[in-house]
Design a protein around this motif. Structure first.
Motif, PDB file in Angstrom:
ATOM      1  N   ARG A  28      -4.229 -14.928  -2.884  1.00  0.00           N
ATOM      2  CA  ARG A  28      -4.679 -13.547  -2.711  1.00  0.00           C
ATOM      3  C   ARG A  28      -6.157 -13.498  -2.353  1.00  0.00           C
ATOM      4  O   ARG A  28      -6.788 -12.456  -2.430  1.00  0.00           O
ATOM      5  CB  ARG A  28      -4.407 -12.764  -3.990  1.00  0.00           C
ATOM      6  CG  ARG A  28      -2.929 -12.703  -4.298  1.00  0.00           C
ATOM      7  CD  ARG A  28      -2.646 -12.037  -5.589  1.00  0.00           C
ATOM      8  NE  ARG A  28      -1.213 -12.024  -5.852  1.00  0.00           N
ATOM      9  CZ  ARG A  28      -0.671 -11.521  -6.923  1.00  0.00           C
ATOM     10  NH1 ARG A  28      -1.435 -10.960  -7.842  1.00  0.00           N
ATOM     11  NH2 ARG A  28       0.626 -11.554  -7.088  1.00  0.00           N
ATOM     12  N   SER A  43     -11.506 -11.255  -0.651  1.00  0.00           N
ATOM     13  CA  SER A  43     -10.513 -10.782  -1.607  1.00  0.00           C
ATOM     14  C   SER A  43     -10.769  -9.299  -1.861  1.00  0.00           C
ATOM     15  O   SER A  43     -11.778  -8.755  -1.413  1.00  0.00           O
ATOM     16  CB  SER A  43     -10.579 -11.578  -2.915  1.00  0.00           C
ATOM     17  OG  SER A  43     -11.790 -11.335  -3.588  1.00  0.00           O
ATOM     18  N   CYS A  44      -9.864  -8.678  -2.580  1.00  0.00           N
ATOM     19  CA  CYS A  44      -9.977  -7.250  -2.859  1.00  0.00           C
ATOM     20  C   CYS A  44     -11.300  -6.933  -3.549  1.00  0.00           C
ATOM     21  O   CYS A  44     -11.696  -7.613  -4.494  1.00  0.00           O
ATOM     22  CB  CYS A  44      -8.805  -6.795  -3.729  1.00  0.00           C
ATOM     23  SG  CYS A  44      -8.828  -5.028  -4.100  1.00  0.00           S
ATOM     24  N   HIS A  46     -11.847  -4.024  -4.986  1.00  0.00           N
ATOM     25  CA  HIS A  46     -11.563  -3.006  -5.998  1.00  0.00           C
ATOM     26  C   HIS A  46     -12.523  -1.832  -5.827  1.00  0.00           C
ATOM     27  O   HIS A  46     -13.264  -1.469  -6.745  1.00  0.00           O
ATOM     28  CB  HIS A  46     -11.608  -3.596  -7.405  1.00  0.00           C
ATOM     29  CG  HIS A  46     -10.527  -4.611  -7.603  1.00  0.00           C
ATOM     30  ND1 HIS A  46      -9.257  -4.257  -7.979  1.00  0.00           N
ATOM     31  CD2 HIS A  46     -10.503  -5.945  -7.418  1.00  0.00           C
ATOM     32  CE1 HIS A  46      -8.498  -5.338  -8.048  1.00  0.00           C
ATOM     33  NE2 HIS A  46      -9.230  -6.377  -7.691  1.00  0.00           N
ATOM     34  N   ALA A  50     -11.030   3.746  -3.012  1.00  0.00           N
ATOM     35  CA  ALA A  50     -10.262   2.728  -2.294  1.00  0.00           C
ATOM     36  C   ALA A  50      -9.425   3.324  -1.169  1.00  0.00           C
ATOM     37  O   ALA A  50      -8.456   4.032  -1.424  1.00  0.00           O
ATOM     38  CB  ALA A  50      -9.361   1.986  -3.269  1.00  0.00           C
ATOM     39  N   CYS A  52      -7.240   1.937   0.687  1.00  0.00           N
ATOM     40  CA  CYS A  52      -5.845   1.491   0.612  1.00  0.00           C
ATOM     41  C   CYS A  52      -5.042   2.366  -0.338  1.00  0.00           C
ATOM     42  O   CYS A  52      -3.893   2.724  -0.058  1.00  0.00           O
ATOM     43  CB  CYS A  52      -5.766   0.027   0.189  1.00  0.00           C
ATOM     44  SG  CYS A  52      -6.465  -0.316  -1.443  1.00  0.00           S
ATOM     45  N   CYS A  81      -1.713   0.455   3.900  1.00  0.00           N
ATOM     46  CA  CYS A  81      -2.803  -0.139   3.112  1.00  0.00           C
ATOM     47  C   CYS A  81      -3.460  -1.296   3.858  1.00  0.00           C
ATOM     48  O   CYS A  81      -4.673  -1.478   3.778  1.00  0.00           O
ATOM     49  CB  CYS A  81      -2.293  -0.579   1.750  1.00  0.00           C
ATOM     50  SG  CYS A  81      -0.908  -1.729   1.804  1.00  0.00           S
ATOM     51  N   CYS A  85      -7.616  -1.012   4.568  1.00  0.00           N
ATOM     52  CA  CYS A  85      -8.597  -1.835   3.854  1.00  0.00           C
ATOM     53  C   CYS A  85      -9.714  -2.266   4.815  1.00  0.00           C
ATOM     54  O   CYS A  85      -9.463  -2.983   5.787  1.00  0.00           O
ATOM     55  CB  CYS A  85      -7.933  -3.068   3.243  1.00  0.00           C
ATOM     56  SG  CYS A  85      -9.134  -4.140   2.414  1.00  0.00           S
ATOM     57  N   ALA A  89      -8.563  -7.281   3.004  1.00  0.00           N
ATOM     58  CA  ALA A  89      -8.217  -8.004   1.783  1.00  0.00           C
ATOM     59  C   ALA A  89      -6.789  -7.745   1.306  1.00  0.00           C
ATOM     60  O   ALA A  89      -6.285  -8.471   0.476  1.00  0.00           O
ATOM     61  CB  ALA A  89      -9.196  -7.650   0.668  1.00  0.00           C
ATOM     62  N   VAL A  90      -6.154  -6.722   1.836  1.00  0.00           N
ATOM     63  CA  VAL A  90      -4.758  -6.461   1.500  1.00  0.00           C
ATOM     64  C   VAL A  90      -3.921  -7.155   2.562  1.00  0.00           C
ATOM     65  O   VAL A  90      -4.143  -6.976   3.749  1.00  0.00           O
ATOM     66  CB  VAL A  90      -4.439  -4.949   1.465  1.00  0.00           C
ATOM     67  CG1 VAL A  90      -2.984  -4.711   1.111  1.00  0.00           C
ATOM     68  CG2 VAL A  90      -5.349  -4.228   0.485  1.00  0.00           C
ATOM     69  N   LYS A 100      -2.512  -8.516  -3.037  1.00  0.00           N
ATOM     70  CA  LYS A 100      -3.947  -8.277  -3.152  1.00  0.00           C
ATOM     71  C   LYS A 100      -4.439  -8.835  -4.473  1.00  0.00           C
ATOM     72  O   LYS A 100      -3.674  -8.994  -5.418  1.00  0.00           O
ATOM     73  CB  LYS A 100      -4.296  -6.801  -3.025  1.00  0.00           C
ATOM     74  CG  LYS A 100      -3.707  -5.920  -4.113  1.00  0.00           C
ATOM     75  CD  LYS A 100      -4.289  -4.548  -4.132  1.00  0.00           C
ATOM     76  CE  LYS A 100      -5.534  -4.352  -4.908  1.00  0.00           C
ATOM     77  NZ  LYS A 100      -5.845  -5.098  -6.083  1.00  0.00           N
TER      78      LYS A 100
END
Length: 154
Positions: A28, A43-44, A46, A50, A52, A81, A85, A89-90, A100
């Protein structure tokens, strides 16, 4: 909590990807090369707001405190999503299941961070992450300055 990246330390070894894949069955996080100048683990993030989660029509991606969570049972695999993003990252695996980063809540520190041989990944809250990045940058500048002054004196 977030994962921060010290781009000057990443050596494109993919150890973070391997650790994530070992933990989840698929990675991920992905390390991407940018014009042969840098390698960037992605990576995500967060995001606080957001994109997504905002575009998810079925509520499969949603804000849960300071993190973006994912409920696979609600996912219709529409792919919005992935498009929304801003960090890419998704992702979707070959069966189109959305993947993710979830920051490995069962770990105190995610395996990708623990595995990084150069400590390019930093795990902490925003204040801790930015303080550590400033400390590392100041240290690099100080070393460069000391080396330059040493060359002038020689």
């Amino acid at each position: 909590m977030e994962i921060y990246v010290d781009l000057e330390r990443c050596i494109f070894c993919h150890a973070c990807e391997v650790a994530c894949e070992r933990e989840h069955g698929e990675s991920r996080i992905s390390v991407e090369a940018v014009k042969d100048r840098a390698s960037v683990p992605v990576s995500c993030h967060h995001c606080e707001v957001a994109p997504c989660a905002i575009v998810c029509p079925c509520g499969a991606l949603f804000q849960e405190g300071t993190q973006v969570a994912f409920d696979a049972a609600k996912c219709t695999r529409c792919g919005l999503c992935l498009l929304a993003c801003p960090f890419g990252a998704v992702e979707a695996d070959p069966t189109s299941m959305v993947q993710k980063c979830d920051l490995c809540p069962e770990w105190d520190v995610p395996p990708c961070v623990l595995t990084c041989p150069t400590e390019a990944l930093i795990f902490g809250d925003r204040d801790d992450g930015t303080k550590e990045m400033r400390r590392r940058t100041a240290s690099r500048i100080a070393r460069s300055y000391a080396a330059a002054v040493g060359r002038e004196r020689a």
